[in-house]
Every structure is written in structure tokens, then in C-alpha cells.
Motif scaffolding. Structure first.
Motif, PDB file in Angstrom:
ATOM      1  N   GLY A   1      19.525  -4.599  57.897  1.00 12.99           N
ATOM      2  CA  GLY A   1      18.394  -4.172  58.710  1.00 12.99           C
ATOM      3  C   GLY A   1      17.498  -5.272  59.240  1.00 12.99           C
ATOM      4  O   GLY A   1      17.024  -5.190  60.378  1.00 12.99           O
ATOM      5  N   TRP A   2      17.239  -6.325  58.428  1.00 19.36           N
ATOM      6  CA  TRP A   2      16.254  -7.306  58.894  1.00 19.36           C
ATOM      7  C   TRP A   2      16.699  -8.063  60.140  1.00 19.36           C
ATOM      8  O   TRP A   2      15.855  -8.362  61.004  1.00 19.36           O
ATOM      9  CB  TRP A   2      15.845  -8.264  57.767  1.00 19.36           C
ATOM     10  CG  TRP A   2      16.822  -9.346  57.409  1.00 19.36           C
ATOM     11  CD1 TRP A   2      17.747  -9.324  56.419  1.00 19.36           C
ATOM     12  CD2 TRP A   2      16.940 -10.623  58.041  1.00 19.36           C
ATOM     13  NE1 TRP A   2      18.448 -10.499  56.382  1.00 19.36           N
ATOM     14  CE2 TRP A   2      17.971 -11.328  57.367  1.00 19.36           C
ATOM     15  CE3 TRP A   2      16.293 -11.255  59.102  1.00 19.36           C
ATOM     16  CZ2 TRP A   2      18.368 -12.602  57.732  1.00 19.36           C
ATOM     17  CZ3 TRP A   2      16.684 -12.548  59.476  1.00 19.36           C
ATOM     18  CH2 TRP A   2      17.718 -13.198  58.791  1.00 19.36           C
ATOM     19  N   PRO A   3      17.984  -8.365  60.340  1.00 25.78           N
ATOM     20  CA  PRO A   3      18.347  -9.008  61.610  1.00 25.78           C
ATOM     21  C   PRO A   3      18.106  -8.100  62.824  1.00 25.78           C
ATOM     22  O   PRO A   3      17.796  -8.604  63.911  1.00 25.78           O
ATOM     23  CB  PRO A   3      19.844  -9.307  61.437  1.00 25.78           C
ATOM     24  CG  PRO A   3      20.059  -9.362  59.963  1.00 25.78           C
ATOM     25  CD  PRO A   3      19.142  -8.316  59.417  1.00 25.78           C
ATOM     26  N   ILE A   4      18.247  -6.785  62.639  1.00 33.46           N
ATOM     27  CA  ILE A   4      17.977  -5.869  63.746  1.00 33.46           C
ATOM     28  C   ILE A   4      16.503  -5.928  64.123  1.00 33.46           C
ATOM     29  O   ILE A   4      16.135  -5.978  65.308  1.00 33.46           O
ATOM     30  CB  ILE A   4      18.386  -4.430  63.372  1.00 33.46           C
ATOM     31  CG1 ILE A   4      19.898  -4.366  63.112  1.00 33.46           C
ATOM     32  CG2 ILE A   4      17.992  -3.454  64.469  1.00 33.46           C
ATOM     33  CD1 ILE A   4      20.376  -3.012  62.627  1.00 33.46           C
ATOM     34  N   ALA A   5      15.631  -5.924  63.095  1.00 35.56           N
ATOM     35  CA  ALA A   5      14.191  -5.989  63.346  1.00 35.56           C
ATOM     36  C   ALA A   5      13.811  -7.295  64.039  1.00 35.56           C
ATOM     37  O   ALA A   5      13.049  -7.300  65.017  1.00 35.56           O
ATOM     38  CB  ALA A   5      13.427  -5.838  62.027  1.00 35.56           C
ATOM     39  N   VAL A   6      14.347  -8.407  63.557  1.00 36.66           N
ATOM     40  CA  VAL A   6      14.045  -9.704  64.168  1.00 36.66           C
ATOM     41  C   VAL A   6      14.603  -9.763  65.587  1.00 36.66           C
ATOM     42  O   VAL A   6      13.967 -10.301  66.506  1.00 36.66           O
ATOM     43  CB  VAL A   6      14.620 -10.852  63.314  1.00 36.66           C
ATOM     44  CG1 VAL A   6      14.436 -12.191  64.008  1.00 36.66           C
ATOM     45  CG2 VAL A   6      13.957 -10.880  61.945  1.00 36.66           C
ATOM     46  N   GLY A   7      15.769  -9.170  65.790  1.00 36.71           N
ATOM     47  CA  GLY A   7      16.363  -9.138  67.125  1.00 36.71           C
ATOM     48  C   GLY A   7      15.522  -8.357  68.114  1.00 36.71           C
ATOM     49  O   GLY A   7      15.402  -8.730  69.292  1.00 36.71           O
ATOM     50  N   GLN A   8      14.901  -7.252  67.653  1.00 41.04           N
ATOM     51  CA  GLN A   8      14.018  -6.487  68.516  1.00 41.04           C
ATOM     52  C   GLN A   8      12.816  -7.321  68.934  1.00 41.04           C
ATOM     53  O   GLN A   8      12.359  -7.262  70.073  1.00 41.04           O
ATOM     54  CB  GLN A   8      13.547  -5.212  67.804  1.00 41.04           C
ATOM     55  CG  GLN A   8      14.654  -4.184  67.562  1.00 41.04           C
ATOM     56  CD  GLN A   8      15.211  -3.633  68.848  1.00 41.04           C
ATOM     57  OE1 GLN A   8      16.119  -4.200  69.458  1.00 41.04           O
ATOM     58  NE2 GLN A   8      14.674  -2.505  69.289  1.00 41.04           N
ATOM     59  N   VAL A   9      12.287  -8.089  67.999  1.00 40.52           N
ATOM     60  CA  VAL A   9      11.183  -8.998  68.333  1.00 40.52           C
ATOM     61  C   VAL A   9      11.646 -10.018  69.378  1.00 40.52           C
ATOM     62  O   VAL A   9      10.922 -10.333  70.328  1.00 40.52           O
ATOM     63  CB  VAL A   9      10.662  -9.717  67.073  1.00 40.52           C
ATOM     64  CG1 VAL A   9       9.611 -10.762  67.442  1.00 40.52           C
ATOM     65  CG2 VAL A   9      10.069  -8.710  66.095  1.00 40.52           C
TER      66      VAL A   9
ATOM     67  N   ILE B   1      21.785 -14.865  68.602  1.00 37.98           N
ATOM     68  CA  ILE B   1      21.936 -15.016  70.055  1.00 37.98           C
ATOM     69  C   ILE B   1      20.621 -14.720  70.764  1.00 37.98           C
ATOM     70  O   ILE B   1      20.210 -15.440  71.689  1.00 37.98           O
ATOM     71  CB  ILE B   1      23.070 -14.107  70.568  1.00 37.98           C
ATOM     72  CG1 ILE B   1      24.430 -14.623  70.082  1.00 37.98           C
ATOM     73  CG2 ILE B   1      23.054 -14.026  72.092  1.00 37.98           C
ATOM     74  CD1 ILE B   1      25.586 -13.714  70.398  1.00 37.98           C
ATOM     75  N   LEU B   2      19.934 -13.668  70.344  1.00 35.65           N
ATOM     76  CA  LEU B   2      18.639 -13.342  70.949  1.00 35.65           C
ATOM     77  C   LEU B   2      17.609 -14.436  70.712  1.00 35.65           C
ATOM     78  O   LEU B   2      16.846 -14.798  71.617  1.00 35.65           O
ATOM     79  CB  LEU B   2      18.124 -12.009  70.395  1.00 35.65           C
ATOM     80  CG  LEU B   2      18.723 -10.748  71.006  1.00 35.65           C
ATOM     81  CD1 LEU B   2      18.370  -9.532  70.165  1.00 35.65           C
ATOM     82  CD2 LEU B   2      18.215 -10.558  72.438  1.00 35.65           C
TER      83      LEU B   2
ATOM     84  N   ALA C   1      21.945 -13.671  80.892  1.00 34.18           N
ATOM     85  CA  ALA C   1      23.378 -13.901  81.122  1.00 34.18           C
ATOM     86  C   ALA C   1      23.992 -14.625  79.925  1.00 34.18           C
ATOM     87  O   ALA C   1      25.133 -14.323  79.516  1.00 34.18           O
ATOM     88  CB  ALA C   1      23.574 -14.711  82.405  1.00 34.18           C
ATOM     89  N   TYR C   2      23.257 -15.564  79.363  1.00 37.43           N
ATOM     90  CA  TYR C   2      23.720 -16.270  78.164  1.00 37.43           C
ATOM     91  C   TYR C   2      23.953 -15.287  77.015  1.00 37.43           C
ATOM     92  O   TYR C   2      24.971 -15.398  76.295  1.00 37.43           O
ATOM     93  CB  TYR C   2      22.693 -17.326  77.766  1.00 37.43           C
ATOM     94  CG  TYR C   2      22.767 -17.727  76.308  1.00 37.43           C
ATOM     95  CD1 TYR C   2      23.763 -18.582  75.841  1.00 37.43           C
ATOM     96  CD2 TYR C   2      21.841 -17.229  75.382  1.00 37.43           C
ATOM     97  CE1 TYR C   2      23.830 -18.938  74.507  1.00 37.43           C
ATOM     98  CE2 TYR C   2      21.901 -17.576  74.048  1.00 37.43           C
ATOM     99  CZ  TYR C   2      22.898 -18.422  73.605  1.00 37.43           C
ATOM    100  OH  TYR C   2      22.960 -18.756  72.281  1.00 37.43           O
ATOM    101  N   CYS C   3      23.027 -14.346  76.809  1.00 38.80           N
ATOM    102  CA  CYS C   3      23.177 -13.358  75.730  1.00 38.80           C
ATOM    103  C   CYS C   3      24.482 -12.585  75.858  1.00 38.80           C
ATOM    104  O   CYS C   3      25.245 -12.455  74.891  1.00 38.80           O
ATOM    105  CB  CYS C   3      21.993 -12.383  75.746  1.00 38.80           C
ATOM    106  SG  CYS C   3      20.472 -13.024  75.041  1.00 38.80           S
ATOM    107  N   ALA C   4      24.730 -12.057  77.058  1.00 39.34           N
ATOM    108  CA  ALA C   4      25.939 -11.255  77.275  1.00 39.34           C
ATOM    109  C   ALA C   4      27.196 -12.095  77.098  1.00 39.34           C
ATOM    110  O   ALA C   4      28.164 -11.662  76.451  1.00 39.34           O
ATOM    111  CB  ALA C   4      25.897 -10.623  78.664  1.00 39.34           C
TER     112      ALA C   4
END
Length: 274
Positions: A15-23, A162-163, A201-204
Motif C-alpha cells: 500500500g505505501w508505494p501506491i500512496a507515495v505514487g499518488q502524491v 517511475i512517478l 511520456a517518460y512515465c508511460a
């Protein structure tokens, strides 16, 4: 107690990577607004308007991608990697179709900008920046969909990193392009838009490379390549995804409307009150 601790640790690990990714997702717009604000007040006003409108469509697209997660997660949890890859193919088609509607919505807003009550002096700044940011939407859609697939495989850290690195790309790009550093031209607000486009574009591209090269996704890729588009499956994904998309859009819509209404006061309305 031991089983509960193991459960909590597993949940936190996923879960914590999802939360950090949203930030990290939110930080892209935040960095643009902050750095453009140091450039000029009109650019800040234009960026605030465009980013608030874009965020409405961004969250609509993001919500639609969420429909893949439980469906793919169930198959991956059962070891059905090839079927999960086939499902990803159906999701790519469904999200491409929905993405076409999202792009049509953004271009419709662009055509109506003159009638949205914004300061006329801001329109020359809003129009090109809006188009540049709109061009980044296909990359946002692709990244979000691939991210939901990796999240379903409990590989949540990959998208997070990546984010986070895309934010570095965006901030460095803003620094180079907004004011112009060295031989690079001073692009102002448009420089922030180009930097955001490059970062998205880098993310994708980065997440697509992970899926193509990582050993854990090889069986899923075989299923993706072998699968054929099935309309019933595309519709099923759409039925699961659309309510999530609309819910997230309605949650974001009030903030977008508020920002548009604030724009009716003018780019520098605070000066009139002093």
C-alpha cells in the motif's frame, strides 16, 4: 497475533508505494504552478486554470483505469498469467476508446475557452499551454492502465519510483525551459507544458519497458500477444470502470468549477481590493 502482524506488513508493503505514487501524480501540477508563479503572475493564473480543468479529465481517465485492478488481480492471484495478459489487451482497447472521449472533451473545452469568462489578457497564454498539456493525456492514460496491471501483480513500487523520477524530470525541465538556461530559449508557461509532456511520456515509456523486459511479466505478455479483442470483455471492463471514473470526476469537478469561477474575478483581482 502473528498472522495479523504478517497481514499488516503485507498490506503496508503493497500500500505505501501506491500512496507515495499518488502524491507524485499531484506533485507534477504543483511543481508547475510553483515554478511558473515565480516567472509571472499572468502565467500563474493561466496555469491554475488549465491545470484545474485538465485534472478533471485526468481523474476521469485515472478512475476508468482502476477497473482493471480487481479483475487482473484475481487472475494473477490464481496463477492465470496468460489470461491476465489477455485481459490487459481488452483493457487497452476499452481505455483507448474512453481516452478518445476524454480527448474530445478536452478539445471541446479548448474550443469554448473564449466563452468561459476568463480574463481576455490570459487567453494567449492559456491556449498554447492547454494544447501542450492536452497532448500529454494519451501518455497519462497508458501509464495509468499499465500501473493498474503492475499494482494488481503487487508490484506497486515500480510505478512509484517511475512517478518520483518523473517529478525530477519535470522540475529540471521547468528550470531549463521556463526562464531559458544557456542555449535553451525562454519559453515561459509553454516551457512548463513541454516539461510536463516530456515527464508524462517518460512515465508511460518507462513502465512499458518494465513490462516488456521483466521476467515476472513474460507469461502475461504471451497472453497479451495471443489474445484477440473480444467485444463482450471490453464492455465488461467498461461496466466495471465507468462508475469509478464518474465518481472520481464528480469529486474533482467541484474544484474545477471553483477555479473557473475564481477566474471570473480576473488574473490580478487582488490588486483591486487594496
Amino acid at each position: 497475533m502473528t498472522s495479523l502482524r504478517a497481514h499488516y506488513k503485507a498490506t503496508l508493503r503493497v500500500g505505501w508505494p501506491i500512496a507515495v505514487g499518488q502524491v507524485g501524480t499531484i506533485m507534477v501540477g504543483f511543481a508547475d504552478t510553483l515554478m511558473v508563479g515565480h516567472y509571472s503572475t499572468p502565467s500563474l493564473a493561466a496555469a491554475s486554470f488549465v491545470n484545474s480543468v485538465f485534472n478533471l479529465f485526468l481523474f476521469l481517465a485515472m478512475g476508468f483505469s482502476y477497473g482493471l485492478t480487481p479483475l487482473a488481480g484475481r487472475l494473477l492471484g490464481q496463477g492465470e498469467h496468460r489470461r491476465a495478459g489477455g485481459l490487459l489487451r481488452q483493457a487497452l482497447v476499452a481505455n483507448a476508446l474512453y481516452g478518445a472521449l476524454i480527448m474530445a472533451g478536452l478539445l471541446t473545452v479548448y474550443a469554448l475557452i473564449d466563452h468561459m469568462g476568463q480574463d481576455a489578457a490570459l487567453l494567449p497564454l492559456i491556449r498554447p499551454y492547454f494544447l501542450i498539456v492536452t497532448a500529454s493525456m494519451p501518455f497519462v492514460i497508458l501509464f495509468n492502465l499499465l500501473r493498474q496491471f503492475t499494482d494488481a501483480a503487487t508490484d506497486t513500487a515500480t510505478a512509484m519510483w517511475i512517478l518520483l523520477t518523473s517529478n525530477v524530470v519535470n522540475i529540471v525541465g521547468n528550470w531549463l525551459l521556463i526562464g531559458g538556461i544557456g542555449p535553451l530559449p525562454e519559453m515561459g508557461l509553454n516551457g512548463a507544458g513541454v516539461s510536463t509532456l516530456i515527464a508524462r511520456a517518460y512515465c508511460a515509456a518507462a513502465l512499458a519497458c518494465v513490462l516488456l523486459r521483466a521476467r515476472r511479466y513474460r507469461r502475461a505478455l504471451l497472453g497479451l500477444r495471443a489474445a484477440r479483442t473480444v467485444r463482450a470483455e471490453v464492455r465488461r471492463i467498461g461496466r466495471v470502470s465507468l462508475p469509478i471514473s464518474l465518481q472520481m470526476g464528480m469529486e474533482t469537478g467541484s474544484f474545477t468549477l471553483s477555479c473557473i469561477m475564481v477566474g471570473w474575478l480576473g488574473a490580478c483581482s487582488w490588486r483591486a481590493t487594496r
